[in-house]
Write a protein that holds these residues in place. Structure first.
Motif, PDB file in Angstrom:
ATOM      1  N   HIS A 184     -14.099 -57.534  72.419  1.00 56.67           N
ATOM      2  CA  HIS A 184     -13.261 -58.375  71.568  1.00 56.67           C
ATOM      3  C   HIS A 184     -13.430 -57.931  70.116  1.00 56.67           C
ATOM      4  O   HIS A 184     -13.953 -56.836  69.855  1.00 56.67           O
ATOM      5  N   LYS A 185     -13.005 -58.760  69.162  1.00 55.37           N
ATOM      6  CA  LYS A 185     -13.035 -58.393  67.749  1.00 55.37           C
ATOM      7  C   LYS A 185     -14.453 -58.334  67.179  1.00 55.37           C
ATOM      8  O   LYS A 185     -14.667 -57.743  66.126  1.00 55.37           O
ATOM      9  N   GLY A 186     -15.386 -58.969  67.840  1.00 57.00           N
ATOM     10  CA  GLY A 186     -16.757 -59.037  67.349  1.00 57.00           C
ATOM     11  C   GLY A 186     -17.233 -60.479  67.316  1.00 57.00           C
ATOM     12  O   GLY A 186     -16.428 -61.399  67.094  1.00 57.00           O
ATOM     13  N   GLN A 267     -15.973 -48.164  77.758  1.00 51.36           N
ATOM     14  CA  GLN A 267     -15.812 -48.519  76.357  1.00 51.36           C
ATOM     15  C   GLN A 267     -16.144 -50.004  76.176  1.00 51.36           C
ATOM     16  O   GLN A 267     -15.367 -50.873  76.580  1.00 51.36           O
ATOM     17  N   GLY A 268     -17.303 -50.261  75.587  1.00 56.45           N
ATOM     18  CA  GLY A 268     -17.717 -51.618  75.264  1.00 56.45           C
ATOM     19  C   GLY A 268     -17.678 -51.778  73.757  1.00 56.45           C
ATOM     20  O   GLY A 268     -18.362 -51.047  73.046  1.00 56.45           O
ATOM     21  N   SER A 269     -16.877 -52.702  73.263  1.00 59.97           N
ATOM     22  CA  SER A 269     -16.619 -52.723  71.826  1.00 59.97           C
ATOM     23  C   SER A 269     -16.520 -54.136  71.267  1.00 59.97           C
ATOM     24  O   SER A 269     -15.998 -55.041  71.918  1.00 59.97           O
ATOM     25  N   TRP A 270     -17.010 -54.280  70.029  1.00 63.75           N
ATOM     26  CA  TRP A 270     -16.766 -55.477  69.231  1.00 63.75           C
ATOM     27  C   TRP A 270     -15.721 -55.166  68.159  1.00 63.75           C
ATOM     28  O   TRP A 270     -15.654 -55.841  67.128  1.00 63.75           O
ATOM     29  N   ILE A 274      -7.854 -57.067  70.178  1.00 67.89           N
ATOM     30  CA  ILE A 274      -7.633 -58.161  71.124  1.00 67.89           C
ATOM     31  C   ILE A 274      -8.813 -58.205  72.087  1.00 67.89           C
ATOM     32  O   ILE A 274      -9.507 -57.217  72.301  1.00 67.89           O
ATOM     33  N   GLY A 275      -9.040 -59.377  72.681  1.00 67.79           N
ATOM     34  CA  GLY A 275     -10.049 -59.456  73.730  1.00 67.79           C
ATOM     35  C   GLY A 275      -9.536 -58.811  74.998  1.00 67.79           C
ATOM     36  O   GLY A 275      -8.357 -58.942  75.345  1.00 67.79           O
ATOM     37  N   ARG A 276     -10.413 -58.091  75.697  1.00 68.78           N
ATOM     38  CA  ARG A 276      -9.961 -57.426  76.924  1.00 68.78           C
ATOM     39  C   ARG A 276     -11.101 -57.206  77.896  1.00 68.78           C
ATOM     40  O   ARG A 276     -12.251 -56.993  77.523  1.00 68.78           O
ATOM     41  N   LYS A 277     -10.750 -57.261  79.166  1.00 65.19           N
ATOM     42  CA  LYS A 277     -11.627 -56.864  80.271  1.00 65.19           C
ATOM     43  C   LYS A 277     -10.694 -56.252  81.320  1.00 65.19           C
ATOM     44  O   LYS A 277     -10.090 -56.963  82.115  1.00 65.19           O
ATOM     45  N   ASP A 278     -10.571 -54.935  81.282  1.00 64.62           N
ATOM     46  CA  ASP A 278      -9.634 -54.266  82.169  1.00 64.62           C
ATOM     47  C   ASP A 278     -10.182 -52.906  82.579  1.00 64.62           C
ATOM     48  O   ASP A 278     -11.130 -52.397  81.978  1.00 64.62           O
ATOM     49  N   MET A 279      -9.568 -52.328  83.602  1.00 68.62           N
ATOM     50  CA  MET A 279      -9.985 -50.989  84.015  1.00 68.62           C
ATOM     51  C   MET A 279      -8.825 -50.226  84.627  1.00 68.62           C
ATOM     52  O   MET A 279      -7.830 -50.801  85.070  1.00 68.62           O
ATOM     53  N   GLU A 280      -8.971 -48.896  84.620  1.00 66.46           N
ATOM     54  CA  GLU A 280      -7.982 -47.976  85.169  1.00 66.46           C
ATOM     55  C   GLU A 280      -8.710 -47.042  86.132  1.00 66.46           C
ATOM     56  O   GLU A 280      -9.735 -46.459  85.779  1.00 66.46           O
ATOM     57  N   ASN A 292      -6.194 -57.597  83.961  1.00 67.02           N
ATOM     58  CA  ASN A 292      -6.952 -58.790  83.577  1.00 67.02           C
ATOM     59  C   ASN A 292      -7.455 -59.442  84.856  1.00 67.02           C
ATOM     60  O   ASN A 292      -7.523 -58.789  85.892  1.00 67.02           O
ATOM     61  N   ARG A 293      -7.769 -60.700  84.798  1.00 68.65           N
ATOM     62  CA  ARG A 293      -8.346 -61.382  85.951  1.00 68.65           C
ATOM     63  C   ARG A 293      -7.410 -61.378  87.167  1.00 68.65           C
ATOM     64  O   ARG A 293      -7.856 -61.168  88.296  1.00 68.65           O
TER      65      ARG A 293
END
Length: 373
Positions: A184-186, A267-270, A274-280, A292-293
């Motif tokens: 997310h943004k931090g 990629q784990g980031s602050w 936008i907030g995200r939890k996704d994968m490819e 997303n969920r």
């Protein structure tokens, strides 16, 4: 004839009563203690109690003001709040405890609970480093307790559908690359409460910054996808882009895991806008996007740049696979047996900590770290 019917009715009634009694016994809530309230994921367990899978017997939180805030919000008595683990264990006897304090304190929770035969679930990641992780594993094994680690993405229907399509059904061909993006943004930018912010941005209490807080998600999922196979090498870049908000830790992380026939980019980031939890997940013939969920897309290649796309909106998973505390109870009562490298398992999460330690070392030394077989 009437006597025979009476006997038959009595037998049927007795059987029904026995079945009902057994069902009630099976569904008896798991007695749980909460250790710590400084991790805001604790809202999860308070929200889950109404399902009937668990009953909160006691809470450990020395910060009385913080405890009062949660008491007002969730309407529990402050009489069940204790200032230390020992004090709670002297008053109540939970079957399991859940850790919602700092990551550094996870070891202390296991040290207190395991000798009493009390099972433990901690929030991700398992531990701040391998030294803590191995001590926790040893205690769990010695005292024969379950030690589970909880990740939000474990409960996403898309996580499991992606695994089913890519692994079990080989829907997109052999996997060549997986990209996992979390963050997310931090912490400060999203307005995290002060009690959580203080330790989340502390390298000792959290074990690092964004690479620990969000990098662990991708490592956990990759370890599951790879059936516990160790990466051949790990290369990481850790950066600090918000020194004014995160002066002690890195807030940007890219971790490259090199396997024998595939790659993973975590990629784990602050610093996401936008907030995200996704994968490819990229295979030889197509790609799966877990957006997303609940939303998942599949694209199967057609020629150079064309594709057929299938879009899915997935329902929540069935109990107990839709809630961490329901699953905890099911595991403890032998209703569910975790596979060796399941997302919650100790084996998976020991390797997660080892990979994160190697990633930190890679970034510090500015070199690729090769893993022992």
């Amino acid at each position: 004839m009437i006597i025979k019917y009476k006997i038959l009715f009595t037998l049927i009634f007795s059987c029904l009563f026995s079945v009902q009694s057994f069902s009630k016994e099976v569904k008896k809530p798991l007695k749980v203690g909460i250790i710590g309230l400084t991790h805001t994921h604790v809202h999860w367990i308070f929200g889950s109690e109404s399902r009937g899978d668990i009953k909160i017997e006691g809470i450990v939180e020395p910060n009385q003001k913080l405890a009062k805030n949660y008491s007002d919000q969730y309407n529990f008595s402050l009489d069940i709040v204790y200032s230390s683990i020992e004090e709670m264990f002297n008053e109540v006897n939970p079957e399991a405890v859940t850790a919602f304090g700092t990551i550094y304190e996870h070891l202390e929770v296991v040290e207190a609970a395991a000798p009493r035969g009390i099972h433990v679930m901690v929030e991700k990641p398992l531990a701040v480093n391998m030294e803590h992780a191995l001590k926790m594993k040893s205690l769990a094994k010695k005292h024969n307790i379950h030690l589970l680690t909880n990740y939000e993405t474990t409960w996403y229907p898309t996580t499991h559908k992606a695994y089913q399509l890519a692994k079990n059904e080989n829907f997109i061909g052999d996997i060549r690359k997986i990209m996992v993006n979390d963050g997310h943004k931090g912490p400060k930018k999203i307005g995290l409460n002060e009690e959580f912010l203080q330790w989340l941005t502390d390298p000792i209490q959290n074990g690092g910054g964004a690479e620990t807080d969000f990098g662990c998600y991708g490592v956990n999922i990759l370890t599951w996808f790879m059936d516990g196979k160790r990466p051949e090498s790990i290369t990481a870049i850790l950066r600090q882009f918000q020194p004014e908000n995160n002066p002690k830790v890195n807030d940007e992380s890219i971790i490259l895991l090199n396997y024998d026939n595939s790659l993973a980019i975590i990629q784990g980031s602050w610093n996401w806008p936008i907030g995200r939890k996704d994968m490819e997940i990229y295979g030889e013939n197509g790609v799966i996007y877990a957006d997303n969920r609940n939303d998942l897309r599949i694209r199967i290649s057609k020629g150079y740049d064309k594709y057929e796309e299938q879009v899915m909106h997935l329902k929540e998973r069935n109990a107990p696979y839709d809630d961490p505390f329901a699953l905890l109870g099911a595991v403890i009562r032998n209703e569910v047996q975790l596979n060796e490298y399941d997302l919650n398992s100790i084996e998976n999460n020991i390797l997660v900590v080892e990979i994160l330690d190697a990633a930190k070392k890679s970034a510090k030394l500015n070199k690729t770290i090769y893993m022992d077989k």
